[in-house]
Design a protein around this motif. Structure first.
Motif, mmCIF file in Angstrom:
data_model
loop_
_atom_site.group_PDB
_atom_site.id
_atom_site.type_symbol
_atom_site.label_atom_id
_atom_site.label_comp_id
_atom_site.label_asym_id
_atom_site.label_seq_id
_atom_site.Cartn_x
_atom_site.Cartn_y
_atom_site.Cartn_z
ATOM 1 N N GLY A 39 24.741 89.108 47.128
ATOM 2 C CA GLY A 39 25.007 87.795 47.715
ATOM 3 C C GLY A 39 24.293 86.695 46.956
ATOM 4 O O GLY A 39 23.188 86.874 46.459
ATOM 5 N N LEU A 40 25.004 85.551 46.830
ATOM 6 C CA LEU A 40 24.378 84.387 46.221
ATOM 7 C C LEU A 40 24.475 83.279 47.263
ATOM 8 O O LEU A 40 25.566 82.773 47.546
ATOM 9 C CB LEU A 40 25.144 84.028 44.942
ATOM 10 C CG LEU A 40 24.468 83.118 43.918
ATOM 11 C CD1 LEU A 40 23.081 83.621 43.568
ATOM 12 C CD2 LEU A 40 25.323 83.032 42.673
ATOM 13 N N ALA A 41 23.347 82.948 47.868
ATOM 14 C CA ALA A 41 23.352 81.994 48.969
ATOM 15 C C ALA A 41 22.741 80.679 48.521
ATOM 16 O O ALA A 41 22.105 80.599 47.476
ATOM 17 C CB ALA A 41 22.573 82.562 50.157
ATOM 18 N N GLY A 42 22.946 79.672 49.317
ATOM 19 C CA GLY A 42 22.377 78.367 48.988
ATOM 20 C C GLY A 42 23.301 77.279 49.480
ATOM 21 O O GLY A 42 24.476 77.515 49.739
ATOM 22 N N LYS A 48 25.552 77.736 42.999
ATOM 23 C CA LYS A 48 26.094 79.080 43.147
ATOM 24 C C LYS A 48 27.513 79.186 42.615
ATOM 25 O O LYS A 48 27.869 80.147 41.935
ATOM 26 C CB LYS A 48 26.045 79.568 44.595
ATOM 27 C CG LYS A 48 26.183 78.518 45.668
ATOM 28 C CD LYS A 48 25.979 79.105 47.038
ATOM 29 C CE LYS A 48 26.916 78.443 48.039
ATOM 30 N NZ LYS A 48 26.928 76.969 47.999
ATOM 31 N N THR A 49 28.345 78.165 42.883
ATOM 32 C CA THR A 49 29.712 78.210 42.386
ATOM 33 C C THR A 49 29.749 78.102 40.861
ATOM 34 O O THR A 49 30.514 78.805 40.192
ATOM 35 C CB THR A 49 30.552 77.090 43.015
ATOM 36 O OG1 THR A 49 30.677 77.361 44.409
ATOM 37 C CG2 THR A 49 31.941 77.028 42.409
ATOM 38 N N ILE A 50 28.871 77.249 40.313
ATOM 39 C CA ILE A 50 28.797 77.106 38.857
ATOM 40 C C ILE A 50 28.439 78.450 38.203
ATOM 41 O O ILE A 50 28.963 78.806 37.149
ATOM 42 C CB ILE A 50 27.743 76.030 38.480
ATOM 43 C CG1 ILE A 50 28.285 74.637 38.817
ATOM 44 C CG2 ILE A 50 27.361 76.113 37.021
ATOM 45 C CD1 ILE A 50 29.389 74.159 37.908
ATOM 46 N N THR A 51 27.578 79.225 38.875
ATOM 47 C CA THR A 51 27.240 80.550 38.355
ATOM 48 C C THR A 51 28.496 81.414 38.240
ATOM 49 O O THR A 51 28.746 82.035 37.213
ATOM 50 C CB THR A 51 26.203 81.232 39.282
ATOM 51 O OG1 THR A 51 25.103 80.347 39.454
ATOM 52 C CG2 THR A 51 25.729 82.530 38.685
ATOM 53 N N ALA A 226 20.447 86.853 46.842
ATOM 54 C CA ALA A 226 19.699 85.904 46.027
ATOM 55 C C ALA A 226 19.883 84.531 46.655
ATOM 56 O O ALA A 226 20.994 84.144 46.983
ATOM 57 C CB ALA A 226 20.228 85.904 44.604
ATOM 58 N N VAL A 227 18.823 83.819 46.835
ATOM 59 C CA VAL A 227 18.901 82.488 47.429
ATOM 60 C C VAL A 227 18.678 81.453 46.336
ATOM 61 O O VAL A 227 17.714 81.544 45.572
ATOM 62 C CB VAL A 227 17.855 82.305 48.547
ATOM 63 C CG1 VAL A 227 17.950 80.899 49.140
ATOM 64 C CG2 VAL A 227 18.057 83.351 49.621
ATOM 65 N N MET A 228 19.614 80.507 46.233
ATOM 66 C CA MET A 228 19.527 79.496 45.184
ATOM 67 C C MET A 228 19.174 78.139 45.748
ATOM 68 O O MET A 228 19.588 77.783 46.850
ATOM 69 C CB MET A 228 20.864 79.372 44.443
ATOM 70 C CG MET A 228 21.115 80.465 43.441
ATOM 71 S SD MET A 228 22.547 80.070 42.440
ATOM 72 C CE MET A 228 21.828 78.984 41.233
ATOM 73 N N VAL A 234 15.423 81.163 44.113
ATOM 74 C CA VAL A 234 14.083 81.042 44.680
ATOM 75 C C VAL A 234 13.657 82.323 45.384
ATOM 76 O O VAL A 234 12.473 82.545 45.628
ATOM 77 C CB VAL A 234 13.972 79.851 45.661
ATOM 78 C CG1 VAL A 234 14.103 78.538 44.909
ATOM 79 C CG2 VAL A 234 15.002 79.948 46.774
ATOM 80 N N GLU A 235 14.634 83.145 45.718
ATOM 81 C CA GLU A 235 14.265 84.397 46.386
ATOM 82 C C GLU A 235 15.327 85.443 46.094
ATOM 83 O O GLU A 235 16.518 85.150 46.068
ATOM 84 C CB GLU A 235 14.150 84.175 47.907
ATOM 85 C CG GLU A 235 13.841 85.448 48.667
ATOM 86 C CD GLU A 235 12.889 85.208 49.834
ATOM 87 O OE1 GLU A 235 12.636 84.033 50.152
ATOM 88 O OE2 GLU A 235 12.396 86.192 50.407
ATOM 89 N N LEU A 236 14.904 86.668 45.868
ATOM 90 C CA LEU A 236 15.839 87.740 45.568
ATOM 91 C C LEU A 236 15.282 89.023 46.152
ATOM 92 O O LEU A 236 14.133 89.382 45.903
ATOM 93 C CB LEU A 236 15.996 87.876 44.041
ATOM 94 C CG LEU A 236 16.858 89.017 43.516
ATOM 95 C CD1 LEU A 236 18.300 88.830 43.918
ATOM 96 C CD2 LEU A 236 16.742 89.108 42.005
#
Lengths: 286, 356
Positions: A39-42, A48-51, A226-228, A234-236
């Protein structure tokens, strides 16, 4: 590690704009292994979308990406658009947020499910159609033979997102990037789709990169989160740990912001498994 | 409405003939009504003009003689009340009789029939070439947006829209015919050649059908100057509209999704981008064809092109009322037919239109 069919992002930096530009991503490191939902949160604007777009080669023309995106030993960032076409849609597929916008309103479902399959595999019309029926069946679209002749406006949002997922699975990818796949849908449909995605990930051993701002969705589906924030992770960590014992103050504030997170009377979310408050106990149900 | 019909369309894949047939019947009915409207409008307009057709037809001397005037008015039915005159006119039109030209004493329908192919050939050549050029340039500019190519194409299209037709026609005539002599400047065919046997009335097509290559090249070279002058405005207009339509579509999620599917760039552009932008382009193309027809009057006069434009100019300056009404009717029919075709194309392009 890099030849396992998963996706490995190394120090990904994205700058948008002319001259010095604005830095959108400040060096992201992320592994998306097979058989897992990462998960990529934020919040919006966190990158996150750019990633996801960086992986698919869909960055705006004014954007420059550096670092590495490794897939099967190849750095996708070094490929030309033409070379990248051998991967995207075939080995790495993507599902977008709003299926009514990501499917062409004037082309039949059959046409949109088979065009890339035929161009990637050289399959005949007949073979492509059979494959499309197989995939529509897999994502539980009723009457797949008939659905092929329909157009997007003849489906509900939830059905259409299933169709879009079927299209993503056509070529048997090993990586699936899902950018807010349930955000445009209502909550009951959300839960069904999340279950479907989880099932596909387990059955096909897909490496799923789930991009969402919704920690509820995240907690019901992701293995690792993963928190963006502002273009940085910033956190994984694994889901349980990130949700129940966040290390970063930003993650904690995101969790506190969830309406259901304070437990007491969280009637808002009825989708089962999507309720953040029941997180620790809901692991078995997904 | 869209949801309700999902089951019927599902059983009849490929568009469903039934709703389309109903649509055609409705459209045909509307067309008939519109044609009545056109006859009524042309009739009223010609009767409103503050000039006396009797004077124009009989000449000054005869018009001074009240007996001759009275006899003429009686024969032409000009003394009947207007509604009676209209219904006489209408019943004649329904029998294919558009009256007799007061100038040439020939049936207007025959004269229009002779003039029409020339204008059709000219207008078709202009619209086909400008559609291909305009859509192509607009697409190219959009794909290369904010580059020097985009700038140049936008400049050219602005020039194309801004140049007045009469000025362009004269300059082109002077430079390419009179000074350089590259292309012929008048008529549809060199006087030394005999026109090809009449099949469609279009010299280029007929000469090809007859296998007469010299006549084909000659007819084609006669088309170049008037068709270019006539089409330039349309090229400019279409380029601008196609560019903005394509830019809008390029920003759509489904184009991003098509790229994410790894489709070749060419497929993404032709199948996803162009298809999506075709509806606004077709709309503008239909309107442009209409304004192109009005341009034929001027172009046909300057390039001595024996078509409807020239005929209508002659009819208007000589106050030849039956001829004027005939031209009005034909032009009205062309417009109505054009709109019908554009509507049908919408249905072909966009499945959502078929349902409603």
């Amino acid at each position: 590690m890099t030849g396992d069919g998963g996706l490995h992002i190394r120090s990904l930096r994205v700058v948008i704009g002319r001259d010095a530009g604005t830095t959108i991503l400040h060096g992201i490191d992320l592994d998306v292994p097979r058989g897992q939902v990462t998960g990529l949160a934020g919040e919006s604007g966190s990158g996150k979308t750019i990633t996801g777009m960086s992986v698919m080669g869909l960055l705006p023309t004014t954007a420059r990406a550096s670092g590495q995106i490794l897939f099967e030993g190849t750095d996708l960032l070094t490929l030309s658009a033409r070379q990248l076409n051998a991967y995207r849609g075939a080995r790495i597929a993507m599902v977008f947020q709003d299926p009514t916008a990501s499917l062409h309103p004037m082309l039949s479902i059959g046409g949109q499910l088979t065009d890339h399959y035929r161009s990637h595999t050289g399959a005949s019309k007949r073979e492509a159609k059979d494959r499309a029926v197989e995939m529509l069946t897999k994502v539980q679209v009723p009457e797949p033979e008939i659905a092929l002749h329909k157009y997007p406006h003849q489906f509900s949002g939830g059905q259409l997102q299933r169709v879009a997922i079927a299209g993503a699975l056509m070529c048997g990818p090993s990586v699936l990037i899902a950018d807010e796949p349930t955000t445009a849908l209502d909550v009951t449909v959300q839960a069904e789709l999340l279950r479907l995605l989880r099932g596909l990930c387990d059955d096909l051993g897909l490496a799923v990169l789930l991009i969402t701002h919704d920690l509820g969705v995240m907690s019901s589906l992701a293995d690792r989160i993963a928190v963006m924030k502002d273009g940085r992770i910033v956190e994984l960590g694994d889901r349980y740990q990130v949700i129940t014992a966040p290390q970063d103050p930003y993650t904690r504030s995101l969790i506190d912001a969830l309406p259901a997170a304070d437990g007491a009377s969280a009637g808002g979310r009825c989708a089962d498994g999507a309720d953040a408050a029941r997180l620790p106990g809901s692991e078995g149900s997904v | 409405m869209a949801q309700d019909t999902s089951t019927t369309t599902a059983t009849a894949p490929g568009g469903g003939g039934h709703p389309l047939a109903r649509y055609l019947v409705v459209r045909a009915g509307i067309t008939v009504l519109l044609l009545f409207g056109v006859t009524l409008t042309t009739f009223i307009l010609t009767n409103l003009i503050p000039a006396d057709p009797v004077q124009a037809v009989l000449g000054e001397q005869a018009a001074a003689n009240p007996e001759i005037v009275a006899a003429y008015r009686e024969r032409a039915g000009l003394d009947d009340p207007l509604p009676v005159q209209y219904f006489t006119y209408l019943s004649n039109v329904l029998q294919g009789d558009l009256g007799t030209s007061q100038q040439t004493r020939q049936p207007v329908a025959d004269e229009l029939g002779r003039a029409a192919p020339a204008t059709i050939e000219l207008a078709l050549a202009a619209i086909v070439v400008s559609a291909v050029l305009g859509i192509g340039l607009g697409l190219w500019a959009a794909l290369k947006r904010r580059t020097i190519i985009d700038q140049v194409i936008r400049l050219v299209s602005t020039v194309g829209i801004s140049i007045p037709l009469f000025w362009l026609a004269l300059v082109v005539y002077y430079v390419f015919f009179f000074q350089l002599g590259i292309f012929p400047g008048s008529g549809r065919l060199s006087p030394t050649l005999t026109p090809p046997p009449d099949v469609t009335g279009l010299y280029t097509v007929d000469s090809l059908l007859a296998g007469d290559l010299p006549a084909f090249w000659d007819a084609l070279s006669h088309l170049v100057l008037p068709a270019s002058v006539l089409g330039l405005y349309t090229v400019g207009l279409l380029t601008r509209f196609a560019r903005s339509a394509v830019l809008e579509i390029l920003d759509q999620d489904y184009v991003r999704a098509a790229r994410a599917k790894g489709l070749p760039a060419r497929t993404v552009v032709t199948r996803y981008v162009l298809r999506g932008s075709l509806v606004p382009i077709i709309t503008v193309l239909g309107m442009a064809f209409g304004s192109l027809l009005s341009g034929t009057v001027l172009v046909e006069i300057i390039f001595s092109w024996n078509g409807i434009g020239q005929y209508s100019y002659a009819a208007a300056t000589r106050l030849d009322l039956p001829a004027i009404m005939g031209v009005g009717l034909v032009v009205g029919m062309v417009y109505i037919g054009l709109n019908f075709i554009v509507d049908l194309l919408y249905g072909l392009i966009d499945p959502r239109v078929r349902v409603s």
